[in-house]
Design an enzyme around this catalytic site. Structure first.
Site, PDB file in Angstrom:
ATOM      1  N   LYS A  98       0.901  -1.348  -0.115  1.00 15.11           N
ATOM      2  CA  LYS A  98       0.117   0.100   0.203  1.00 15.11           C
ATOM      3  C   LYS A  98       0.795   1.187   0.158  1.00 15.11           C
ATOM      4  O   LYS A  98       0.428   2.373  -0.436  1.00 15.11           O
ATOM      5  CB  LYS A  98      -0.894   0.058   1.265  1.00 15.11           C
TER       6      LYS A  98
ATOM      7  N   ASP B  54     -10.046   2.245   1.918  1.00 14.90           N
ATOM      8  CA  ASP B  54     -10.445   1.737   3.000  1.00 14.90           C
ATOM      9  C   ASP B  54     -11.236   2.631   4.342  1.00 14.90           C
ATOM     10  O   ASP B  54     -11.760   2.504   4.981  1.00 14.90           O
ATOM     11  CB  ASP B  54      -8.946   1.186   3.958  1.00 14.90           C
TER      12      ASP B  54
END
Length: 280
Positions: free
Chosen positions: A73, A110
């Site tokens: 990420k 997210d």
């Protein structure tokens, strides 16, 4: 991006290491089926940080986007043309969309996924909250709480190094955070909202300390489910938001960005995820 024709062959996938456990292919494929995107495929690729630049550079035509899990990420950011303010706020990209002009743009679903999962369970604003843990997911939790928590957030951590990290994220996200030692984690359970971001088994010992009338627990784990803490919380009448809720809501946003089709089929994606977990 504009909505893609249903029969156009397009590729997407999830990258990470390890990746075999990922439910993302199940969720995205369910969405494609529901949306009638017969030419679309979504696969899982075992890719670590060392292999990531070569993998991205080798992508040909027809790629719509990528989902990224750990440990990629942050590693993907230098490979992108731009990232969203949401992704920049936590230095983490979990979604890459390839535009028609060839640009690669990064986002983080997210954070809004957490907010959407809580909203679905009736939690839109809280006066205070507690976060269990201080890893990568905890920074996303802080960013999500920055949108819905009007007061102080208490973070329960195991070390001074983790405490320093959380203070840094709090300052960056402009949220009021108090740090407490993990030995006092039972105190967290009386908060209006408790977000558990720790690995499997870490919070099991806290189950016996769940209060008589618990409020809301957001446990980001989904396999195995329920966790001991979530099971005890639910038995006590408290509201429980689980990791599958988060996974589905963040995937919904990914599907919408990659395909240009909105709204994505939340119910079909959740049903597919539940079936996949039941089969494990």
């Amino acid at each position: 991006m504009p909505a893609a024709p249903a029969t156009d062959p397009r590729r997407a996938g999830v990258l990470g290491s390890p990746i075999a456990h990922s439910l993302s292919p199940v969720l995205h494929r369910a969405a494609y089926a529901e949306l009638g995107l017969t030419g679309w495929t979504y696969d899982a690729f075992e890719v670590d940080e060392a292999a990531l630049p070569g993998f991205v550079a080798g992508l040909g035509q027809g790629w719509a986007g990528l989902s990224l899990t750990m440990p990629l990420k942050r590693a993907v950011i230098p490979l992108l043309d731009e990232i969203s303010p949401t992704a920049a706020s936590v230095d983490a990209v979990n979604t890459v969309v390839f535009t028609e002009d060839g640009r690669a743009t990064g986002d983080n679903t997210d954070i809004p996924g957490m907010v959407a999962a809580l909203r679905e369970h009736g939690v839109e604003k809280v006066e205070s909250a507690a976060v269990l843990g201080a890893g990568a997911t905890a920074s996303s939790a802080l960013a999500a709480l920055a949108r819905i928590c009007t007061g102080e957030i208490t973070c329960y951590v195991r070390s001074e190094a983790r405490a320093a990290e959380m203070r840094g994220w709090a300052e960056r996200l402009e949220v009021a955070v108090r740090i407490a030692d993990w030995s006092r984690a039972e105190e967290a359970l009386s908060a209006p909202l408790v977000v558990a971001t720790t690995p499997s088994g870490t919070t099991d010992a806290l189950a016996a300390a769940v209060p008589e009338a618990p409020a809301t627990l957001f446990d980001v784990l989904y396999d195995p489910w329920p966790t001991a803490l979530a099971a005890r919380w639910s038995a006590g009448g408290g509201a429980v938001v689980g990791g599958l809720d988060l996974l589905v809501h963040q995937a919904v946003l990914q599907v919408e960005q990659m395909t240009g089709r909105a709204p994505a089929p939340l119910a079909a994606m959740r049903n597919a995820g539940e079936r996949a977990l039941a089969d494990r």
